[in-house]
Design a protein around this motif. Structure first.
Motif, PDB file in Angstrom:
ATOM      1  N   VAL A 179      59.565  38.042  -6.182  1.00 28.41           N
ATOM      2  CA  VAL A 179      59.490  36.583  -6.411  1.00 28.41           C
ATOM      3  C   VAL A 179      58.730  35.926  -5.253  1.00 28.41           C
ATOM      4  O   VAL A 179      57.839  35.093  -5.469  1.00 28.41           O
ATOM      5  CB  VAL A 179      60.913  35.985  -6.564  1.00 28.41           C
ATOM      6  N   LYS A 180      59.068  36.332  -4.036  1.00 32.78           N
ATOM      7  CA  LYS A 180      58.404  35.758  -2.852  1.00 32.78           C
ATOM      8  C   LYS A 180      56.902  36.086  -2.864  1.00 32.78           C
ATOM      9  O   LYS A 180      56.057  35.212  -2.640  1.00 32.78           O
ATOM     10  CB  LYS A 180      59.058  36.339  -1.583  1.00 32.78           C
ATOM     11  N   ALA A 181      56.593  37.342  -3.155  1.00 31.53           N
ATOM     12  CA  ALA A 181      55.179  37.765  -3.173  1.00 31.53           C
ATOM     13  C   ALA A 181      54.408  37.040  -4.275  1.00 31.53           C
ATOM     14  O   ALA A 181      53.250  36.639  -4.094  1.00 31.53           O
ATOM     15  CB  ALA A 181      55.099  39.283  -3.383  1.00 31.53           C
ATOM     16  N   SER A 182      55.061  36.843  -5.434  1.00 27.08           N
ATOM     17  CA  SER A 182      54.363  36.182  -6.545  1.00 27.08           C
ATOM     18  C   SER A 182      54.083  34.717  -6.209  1.00 27.08           C
ATOM     19  O   SER A 182      53.040  34.171  -6.585  1.00 27.08           O
ATOM     20  CB  SER A 182      55.159  36.296  -7.848  1.00 27.08           C
ATOM     21  N   THR A 183      54.987  34.096  -5.454  1.00 30.76           N
ATOM     22  CA  THR A 183      54.757  32.704  -5.034  1.00 30.76           C
ATOM     23  C   THR A 183      53.501  32.629  -4.172  1.00 30.76           C
ATOM     24  O   THR A 183      52.643  31.760  -4.374  1.00 30.76           O
ATOM     25  CB  THR A 183      55.986  32.163  -4.258  1.00 30.76           C
TER      26      THR A 183
ATOM     27  N   PHE B  94      55.226  29.449 -10.742  1.00 25.60           N
ATOM     28  CA  PHE B  94      56.223  30.083  -9.872  1.00 25.60           C
ATOM     29  C   PHE B  94      57.284  30.838 -10.680  1.00 25.60           C
ATOM     30  O   PHE B  94      57.703  30.398 -11.745  1.00 25.60           O
ATOM     31  CB  PHE B  94      56.898  29.048  -8.983  1.00 25.60           C
ATOM     32  N   ILE B  95      57.690  31.956 -10.089  1.00 19.37           N
ATOM     33  CA  ILE B  95      58.660  32.823 -10.764  1.00 19.37           C
ATOM     34  C   ILE B  95      60.001  32.732 -10.039  1.00 19.37           C
ATOM     35  O   ILE B  95      60.061  32.569  -8.819  1.00 19.37           O
ATOM     36  CB  ILE B  95      58.105  34.264 -10.810  1.00 19.37           C
ATOM     37  N   GLY B 100      69.167  37.303 -14.053  1.00 18.45           N
ATOM     38  CA  GLY B 100      68.894  38.634 -13.500  1.00 18.45           C
ATOM     39  C   GLY B 100      67.490  39.161 -13.720  1.00 18.45           C
ATOM     40  O   GLY B 100      67.161  40.261 -13.293  1.00 18.45           O
ATOM     41  N   GLU B 101      66.655  38.393 -14.420  1.00 19.37           N
ATOM     42  CA  GLU B 101      65.273  38.826 -14.664  1.00 19.37           C
ATOM     43  C   GLU B 101      64.296  37.820 -14.076  1.00 19.37           C
ATOM     44  O   GLU B 101      64.638  36.653 -13.879  1.00 19.37           O
ATOM     45  CB  GLU B 101      64.995  38.905 -16.178  1.00 19.37           C
ATOM     46  N   THR B 102      63.065  38.279 -13.875  1.00 18.94           N
ATOM     47  CA  THR B 102      62.038  37.352 -13.390  1.00 18.94           C
ATOM     48  C   THR B 102      61.453  36.565 -14.567  1.00 18.94           C
ATOM     49  O   THR B 102      61.069  37.146 -15.587  1.00 18.94           O
ATOM     50  CB  THR B 102      60.914  38.117 -12.660  1.00 18.94           C
ATOM     51  N   HIS B 103      61.417  35.256 -14.383  1.00 18.18           N
ATOM     52  CA  HIS B 103      60.857  34.355 -15.413  1.00 18.18           C
ATOM     53  C   HIS B 103      60.207  33.169 -14.721  1.00 18.18           C
ATOM     54  O   HIS B 103      60.548  32.856 -13.568  1.00 18.18           O
ATOM     55  CB  HIS B 103      61.956  33.872 -16.368  1.00 18.18           C
TER      56      HIS B 103
END
Lengths: 208, 170
Positions: A179-183, B94-95, B100-103
């Motif tokens: 999540v951090k890397a995707s941001t 932004f994810i 529990g999943e990435t969205h």
């Protein structure tokens, strides 16, 4: 092993990650190919459906490379599948897929692969192999790109040897790190257009 | 508000003032071109200026939705699928972790009760794949609850009327 047709099902085919994944596949498939083997590549948004269907009539393998869109197959590929079902080739090539998902979990592509299997059943074509790629938007920009390339190589070998494989791959990171890397990835992307984090974070839709 | 999105024209439903009915087959909606403009160039706004820009704000604002669509290969068929792909401006690039999943994070999008009225499925297997799709949609489209009702195209309008009548009573 024989002739293969690769169909890029991305709505942004010329600039797509699907194109990059297809190019990697092509490289590995060619490396193990004989002179009799041929690879032809098409994109559903660029090429005439009739031309693609014509090429499919003369192949042993049909490989779709597409991104996950709204939890399923992109509509541009769906439209092509509907066309192909009406022009089913007598040679019945076996169908395989590389699915690219921007989310971390490659499992999120499962429903789209079930859709592709349904297409195969309805069109009377055999389904062979698939590779689901999680973190697919950024994977090739990381130092860990070799991991996805390795899987694509395995897929190419499987098709050459007529073996069925179901594979998946994602970045070996904890989800929170992803999540951090995707941001960071998206902030860098927007920076090129002079758009800030605050602007990207807007709750407004159509300016309202 | 309530929203009924259909891939074919529905007869007059006698709906209340808080319900919008959209016949997608009458609109000009191009397919998503995957440019990410709505995330990184003009956040919240699609760069393609066609009728989709009138529809995705309604999706975002709705507490209750009915989607009516033909099923093809266990997917929404082209008309509905085109619109749902064009609705990504209501999400952010932004994810986050969600269940529990990435969205993707959402902009001003209300959680919604969804009823999906699906016609044209050719087999129990196709119905099962479509149900799985809606289960996935629930994560990405913020369905707090959902029902999937399979029917024929001829009976779909009657079913929409019945489901919309429940809104008026509640």
């Amino acid at each position: 092993m024989g002739k293969i047709v690769i169909v890029n099902g991305s709505p942004r085919a010329p600039k797509s990650n699907s194109k990059q994944y297809a190019a990697i596949f092509k490289e590995f498939y060619q490396a193990g190919a004989s002179e009799a083997d041929a690879i032809r590549e098409y994109a559903v948004i660029q090429d005439e459906y009739a031309a693609i269907a014509q090429a499919v009539k003369d192949c042993s393998d049909l490989l779709f490379v597409y991104p996950l869109y709204a939890d399923g197959i992109p509509v541009v590929l769906l439209d092509f599948l509907k066309y192909l079902e009406k022009h089913v080739p007598a040679n019945k090539p076996q169908v395989s897929a590389i699915v690219n998902c921007g989310f971390f979990e490659p499992e999120q592509t499962k429903v789209s692969l079930s859709m592709l299997r349904l297409f195969c059943r309805q069109a009377g074509l055999p389904f062979s192999s698939c590779l689901s790629i999680g973190s697919g938007e950024a994977f090739l920009t990381t130092p860990l790109a070799f991991m996805v390339k390795r899987k694509i190589k395995q897929l190419a070998k499987a098709l050459q040897k007529g073996r069925k494989r179901e594979m998946q791959v994602t970045l070996p990171l904890p989800k929170k790190s992803f999540v951090k890397a995707s941001t960071g990835f998206w902030l860098t992307y927007a920076e090129k257009f002079g758009v800030t984090k605050e602007q990207m974070d807007s709750m407004k839709i159509e300016g309202e | 508000m309530n929203l009924i999105l259909s891939d074919f024209p529905l007869p007059e439903l006698g709906q209340g003032p808080d319900t919008a009915v959209v016949d997608l087959s009458a609109l000009n909606i191009h397919h998503c071109i995957g440019c990410f403009g709505c995330w990184v160039k003009t956040p919240g706004k699609c760069v393609i200026r066609d009728d989709a820009g009138k529809v995705y704000p309604l999706i975002a604002q709705s507490d209750r939705v009915i989607y009516v669509s033909r099923v093809k290969y266990g997917s929404y068929d082209s008309i509905m699928k085109t619109m749902l792909e064009r609705a990504i401006p209501i999400q952010k690039a932004f994810i986050q972790l969600y269940r529990g999943e990435t969205h993707h994070m959402q902009r001003a999008v209300k959680d919604k009760e969804a009823v999906i009225i699906a016609y044209g499925a050719q087999s129990p297997e196709e119905q099962a794949v479509f149900r799985k799709l809606i289960e996935r949609n629930a994560y990405n489209m913020r369905f707090s609850s959902y029902q999937v009702l399979f029917t024929t195209k001829q009976q779909a309008a009657g079913l929409v009327k019945k489901e919309a009548a429940k809104w008026e009573k509640s």
